[in-house]
Design an enzyme around this catalytic site. Structure first.
Site, PDB file in Angstrom:
ATOM      1  N   ASP A 196      -1.644   1.862 -11.831  1.00 29.07           N
ATOM      2  CA  ASP A 196      -2.932   1.588 -11.191  1.00 29.07           C
ATOM      3  C   ASP A 196      -3.578   2.874 -10.578  1.00 29.07           C
ATOM      4  O   ASP A 196      -3.686   2.906  -9.096  1.00 29.07           O
ATOM      5  CB  ASP A 196      -2.826   0.503 -10.447  1.00 29.07           C
ATOM      6  CG  ASP A 196      -4.060  -0.353 -10.083  1.00 29.07           C
ATOM      7  OD1 ASP A 196      -5.190  -0.137 -10.893  1.00 29.07           O
ATOM      8  OD2 ASP A 196      -4.262  -0.847  -9.120  1.00 29.07           O
TER       9      ASP A 196
ATOM     10  N   GLY B 241      -7.534  -1.612   6.388  1.00 27.80           N
ATOM     11  CA  GLY B 241      -7.953  -1.704   5.208  1.00 27.80           C
ATOM     12  C   GLY B 241      -7.640  -3.003   4.437  1.00 27.80           C
ATOM     13  O   GLY B 241      -6.308  -3.575   4.666  1.00 27.80           O
ATOM     14  N   ARG B 242      -8.271  -3.370   3.433  1.00 26.03           N
ATOM     15  CA  ARG B 242      -7.892  -4.633   2.709  1.00 26.03           C
ATOM     16  C   ARG B 242      -8.081  -4.724   1.022  1.00 26.03           C
ATOM     17  O   ARG B 242      -8.744  -3.587   0.788  1.00 26.03           O
ATOM     18  CB  ARG B 242      -8.767  -5.923   3.003  1.00 26.03           C
ATOM     19  CG  ARG B 242      -8.859  -6.307   4.389  1.00 26.03           C
ATOM     20  CD  ARG B 242      -9.738  -7.505   4.585  1.00 26.03           C
ATOM     21  NE  ARG B 242      -9.736  -7.481   6.321  1.00 26.03           N
ATOM     22  CZ  ARG B 242      -8.797  -8.352   6.922  1.00 26.03           C
ATOM     23  NH1 ARG B 242      -8.083  -9.066   6.208  1.00 26.03           N
ATOM     24  NH2 ARG B 242      -9.241  -8.489   8.164  1.00 26.03           N
ATOM     25  N   GLY B 243      -7.030  -5.146   0.497  1.00 19.26           N
ATOM     26  CA  GLY B 243      -6.968  -5.004  -0.978  1.00 19.26           C
ATOM     27  C   GLY B 243      -6.772  -6.347  -1.625  1.00 19.26           C
ATOM     28  O   GLY B 243      -6.726  -7.373  -0.903  1.00 19.26           O
ATOM     29  N   SER B 244      -6.433  -6.547  -2.868  1.00 18.60           N
ATOM     30  CA  SER B 244      -6.457  -7.743  -3.460  1.00 18.60           C
ATOM     31  C   SER B 244      -5.286  -8.389  -3.060  1.00 18.60           C
ATOM     32  O   SER B 244      -5.139  -9.786  -3.282  1.00 18.60           O
ATOM     33  CB  SER B 244      -6.633  -7.494  -5.048  1.00 18.60           C
ATOM     34  OG  SER B 244      -5.490  -6.699  -5.720  1.00 18.60           O
ATOM     35  N   ALA B 245      -4.126  -7.651  -2.734  1.00 21.59           N
ATOM     36  CA  ALA B 245      -3.016  -8.480  -2.372  1.00 21.59           C
ATOM     37  C   ALA B 245      -2.475  -8.268  -1.217  1.00 21.59           C
ATOM     38  O   ALA B 245      -1.500  -8.869  -0.624  1.00 21.59           O
ATOM     39  CB  ALA B 245      -1.916  -7.603  -3.459  1.00 21.59           C
TER      40      ALA B 245
ATOM     41  N   THR C  85      -3.055  -6.488   3.304  1.00 21.00           N
ATOM     42  CA  THR C  85      -3.882  -5.886   4.326  1.00 21.00           C
ATOM     43  C   THR C  85      -3.056  -5.157   4.930  1.00 21.00           C
ATOM     44  O   THR C  85      -1.955  -5.218   5.271  1.00 21.00           O
ATOM     45  CB  THR C  85      -4.432  -7.150   5.372  1.00 21.00           C
ATOM     46  OG1 THR C  85      -5.180  -7.954   4.847  1.00 21.00           O
ATOM     47  CG2 THR C  85      -5.185  -6.280   6.447  1.00 21.00           C
ATOM     48  N   VAL C  86      -3.745  -3.630   5.051  1.00 26.40           N
ATOM     49  CA  VAL C  86      -2.972  -2.585   5.739  1.00 26.40           C
ATOM     50  C   VAL C  86      -3.341  -2.553   7.326  1.00 26.40           C
ATOM     51  O   VAL C  86      -4.532  -2.644   7.566  1.00 26.40           O
ATOM     52  CB  VAL C  86      -3.228  -1.273   5.110  1.00 26.40           C
ATOM     53  CG1 VAL C  86      -2.570  -0.075   5.503  1.00 26.40           C
ATOM     54  CG2 VAL C  86      -2.882  -1.536   3.550  1.00 26.40           C
TER      55      VAL C  86
END
Length: 750
Positions: free
Chosen positions: A130, A16-20, A22-23
């Site tokens: 968050d 997965g990817r987030g704003s800060a 990548t997993v």
């Protein structure tokens, strides 16, 4: 394609990817892991790097089955990666996108798991900040729970903040996701554990309804709705679950449940939700890209756009809340938790100290004030007390009898009541003139006022010009509490609690500082309080580690309290004595002298402000000051004229600093000091016909004729603990405690 992360780990595929970051799915010496790698294009952003490192710092201290644990931090060239436990499953957002809404039993089971994780984080001093579906992982490899819900784990503490660490972000920036931001974050108040409760309640609302209570449209409109609109109840929701949601989505942070309470309440509710179908709720229009669930790192708009006129299910949203940040006096037609409200008899019965029986109570021992005992009382008993109190009030009004006397010797004070935390932390509204405490409740006298208590700004009052802070010679150990100070016979006495749990003090006179002195005999658990009620004498009050109050008295050697810079003896101290063997205080008391030879004390017991006085050799009873409402932190107390007192407290509902005047034998209505809020003990001093108040974070205010003006205190920052103010005829002194456990001093002419 495999990618090496450091020397021990290999990343195989993107999860997965987030704003800060990548997993990745990876492996290491101990088997499969999840590797969160900061995006290369953001690696040069120091703010993001700091947030990424902070995630590891926060999570390394957490070990809980409902928190994704951190195993390692890897720094390798331009790579910065967190190695985490691998959770085989999906995130909650993916399940919501597939199913839109969940059955109440499954939704509550997931929220209870997250609440348990938050309780562990909050106990460790970590605020997530968050909480949202993207940061909740569902472990599909584990057995399912109630409603078929897999265990839920909270992840991504990347913007978590250790409560006691300096802020990493500018005060003008909002970090979080708009749909889940608590109102106090939007209004610029410090984030506390209650912001996570608000966000989790928003997630639970979304799981049940398929949409968030305030989402949709431009992020500015979403932020505004959090502050200005009340949540719309969901039709068909069980009443108990609706009450939990309403409490956790309250605008007032102190009205929300704690994480532990929320988890326990949700789990108690689960058996009654078994078999209930998902709610049939018609949702508003689909979220657009701007109003959806992306992250926001926004400058708060000066004039946020008006909220979208879309009508949510169940009718129009209720309006009426106003911003949490205190500005001008609020519109009286609006309901706001920032307005001062005084407690009703019912509220006093709910959390006040009630007497066991009028006329039968007595002081705990000669020379000691009577103490309120706290125990829970049944609702039926409480209602009988309320009815009795109302009848007593009517009888007193007809007879024209007076109130309690604060200095009446031998007043009764042993009491019963629910002394624990009350959820009614929103300041009450009843005028003290028409409020009668529950039968037998000791209450300090209050006076009627034609004007309802409110925030006061008035005409500007000039603040003094402060010198630069200069260091004070170090004590024998690092200082961890205080300081508190007073001026006696031309010398300034500064007291503080040392790392060794003893009280330390130093004297400063015209020749400079003397040596530090240590007062042994008890282990001290909070800041000391000092007062001089007689010439050449100091009374010191300290809270022991047992929660009880102790007193020690210094008489000046040879009739003089000098010996500052000379390093000589500062006087003779007697042994510690117990003020009251039964009253357990929540925080350090404060002391002042409103008359020669008289000592007045205020303290916090069970969230209430209580007061007692020593007149001659006799203490009167501890009595609740109802005009204070529910408070947090330790109070401050000052006397600016004979027969008068001014207490300064931090209101529990919103952190506002209140001034409570006492004159003419009664406590007057409180007022908010505009521009001041606090998370720790305020302090105050009277000089030159004015009052000066100081609060945490380097805030200062000056008052003349009830008009206050506030400004930052130059040369201070969040790392300094404000705590000691002293006044001589023409000079103010303020002492702060640095993170290293030493003191600094600044002065101003008045």
């Amino acid at each position: 394609m495999a990618r090496k992360i450091g020397s021990r780990y290999t990343a195989h595929q993107v999860l997965g990817r987030g704003s800060a970051g990548t997993v990745w799915l990876g492996d290491g010496p101990e088997g499969p892991v999840a590797i969160k790698l900061l995006r290369e294009d953001l690696a040069s952003d120091q703010d993001l790097v700091g947030r990424f490192v902070q995630e590891r710092t926060a999570l390394l201290s957490l070990d809980h089955p409902h928190i994704v644990g951190i195993r390692d931090l890897v720094v390798d060239g331009s790579d910065l990666a967190l190695v985490m436990d691998l959770v085989r499953g999906t995130d909650l957002r993916s399940r919501l996108e597939r199913e839109r809404r969940l059955a109440p039993e499954a939704a509550v089971a997931i929220a209870a798991d997250v609440a348990d994780g938050l309780a562990a984080a909050h106990a460790a001093g970590v605020v997530h900040r968050d909480v949202k579906p993207e940061n909740v992982l569902l472990d599909s490899a584990a057995p399912t729970g109630p409603g078929g819900a897999p265990p839920a784990l909270l992840t991504d503490f990347g913007i978590a903040r250790l409560v006691d660490t300096p802020r990493r972000t500018r005060a003008t920036r909002i970090i979080g996701t708009p749909d889940y931001l608590a109102p106090e974050i939007i209004e610029g108040l410090p984030p506390r554990a209650s912001v996570d409760i608000y966000a989790l309640a928003t997630v639970l609302y979304e799981l049940l309804a398929g949409f968030t209570p305030f989402g949709g449209g431009h992020p500015g409109a979403v932020l505004r709705r959090h502050v200005t609109e009340a949540v719309t109840p969901l039709p068909g929701l069980p009443a108990e679950l609706d009450r939990i949601l309403s409490a956790c989505l309250a605008k007032a942070p102190a009205s929300r449940l704690t994480a532990a309470e929320l988890g326990a309440n949700l789990r108690d509710l689960l058996p009654r939700l078994a078999g209930l179908p998902a709610l049939d709720v018609a949702g508003p229009g689909e979220h657009d890209d701007e109003g959806g669930y992306g992250e926001a790192d926004l400058e708060p708009p000066l004039a946020p756009p008006a909220p979208a006129p879309a009508t949510p299910p169940g009718g129009d949203r209720k309006r009426g809340a106003v911003p949490l940040v205190r500005a001008a006096a609020p519109d009286s037609s609006r309901d706001t938790h920032t307005s001062i409200k005084l407690p009703t008899a019912e509220e006093l019965a709910g959390f006040g100290a009630a007497s066991r029986g009028a006329g039968r109570s007595r002081a705990s021992a000669p020379g000691r004030p009577a103490s309120p005992r706290h125990r829970s009382v049944s609702d039926a008993i409480r209602q009988r007390r309320i009815r009795f109190a109302a009848a007593a009030a009517a009888a007193l009004a007809v007879a024209g009898l007076g109130g309690w006397g604060i200095a009446s010797a031998g007043s009764s004070g042993s009491g019963t009541g629910s002394g624990g935390d009350s959820r009614g932390d929103t300041p009450p509204t009843t005028d003290p003139a028409t409020t009668t405490p529950a039968a037998g409740t000791p209450a300090a006298p209050t006076a009627a006022s034609a004007d309802a208590p409110q925030s006061r700004t008035g005409r500007p009052v000039a603040l003094p010009q402060w010198s630069a802070f200069q260091g004070v010679p170090a004590a024998g150990v690092p200082l961890t509490g205080g300081p508190r100070a007073l001026v006696l016979d031309g010398a300034t006495y500064v007291f503080a609690r040392g790392q060794d749990k003893n009280v330390w003090y130093v004297v400063r006179d015209a020749s400079g500082y003397g040596r530090w002195h240590k007062l042994t005999g008890i282990n001290v658990d909070d800041d000391p309080a000092v007062v001089s009620a007689r010439q050449g004498r100091i009374d010191l009050f300290a809270l022991g580690t047992d929660g009880l109050l102790y007193r020690r008295t210094m008489t000046a050697a040879g009739g003089s309290a000098g010996a500052g810079g000379s390093g000589g003896s500062a006087g003779h101290w007697n042994a510690w004595s117990q003020v009251d063997e039964r009253t357990h205080f929540d925080a350090a008391p404060a002391a002042a002298s409103s008359e020669p030879g008289r000592i007045d004390l205020v303290g916090r017991v069970g969230g209430d402000l209580v007061t007692a006085s020593l007149v001659g050799d006799r203490w009167n009873a501890w009595a609740v000051v109802p005009t204070a409402g529910r408070i947090t932190a330790a109070p401050a107390l000052v006397s600016r004229a004979r027969g008068s007192l001014d207490a300064f407290v931090v209101r529990k509902a919103d952190g506002a600093v209140l001034q409570l005047p006492y004159s003419g034998g009664a406590w007057r209505p409180a007022c908010v000091i505009e521009g001041l809020d606090a998370t720790s003990r305020p302090d105050a001093v009277a000089a030159g016909g004015r009052l000066y108040a100081f609060a945490s974070g380097g805030q200062a205010a000056a008052s003349q004729d009830a008009d206050w003006s506030a400004a930052p205190l130059p040369g201070t920052d969040a790392d300094r603990a404000l705590g000691a103010v002293a006044a001589s005829p023409h000079t103010l002194e303020i002492f702060t405690r640095t993170p290293g456990g030493t003191l600094s001093r600044a002065t101003a002419s008045v």
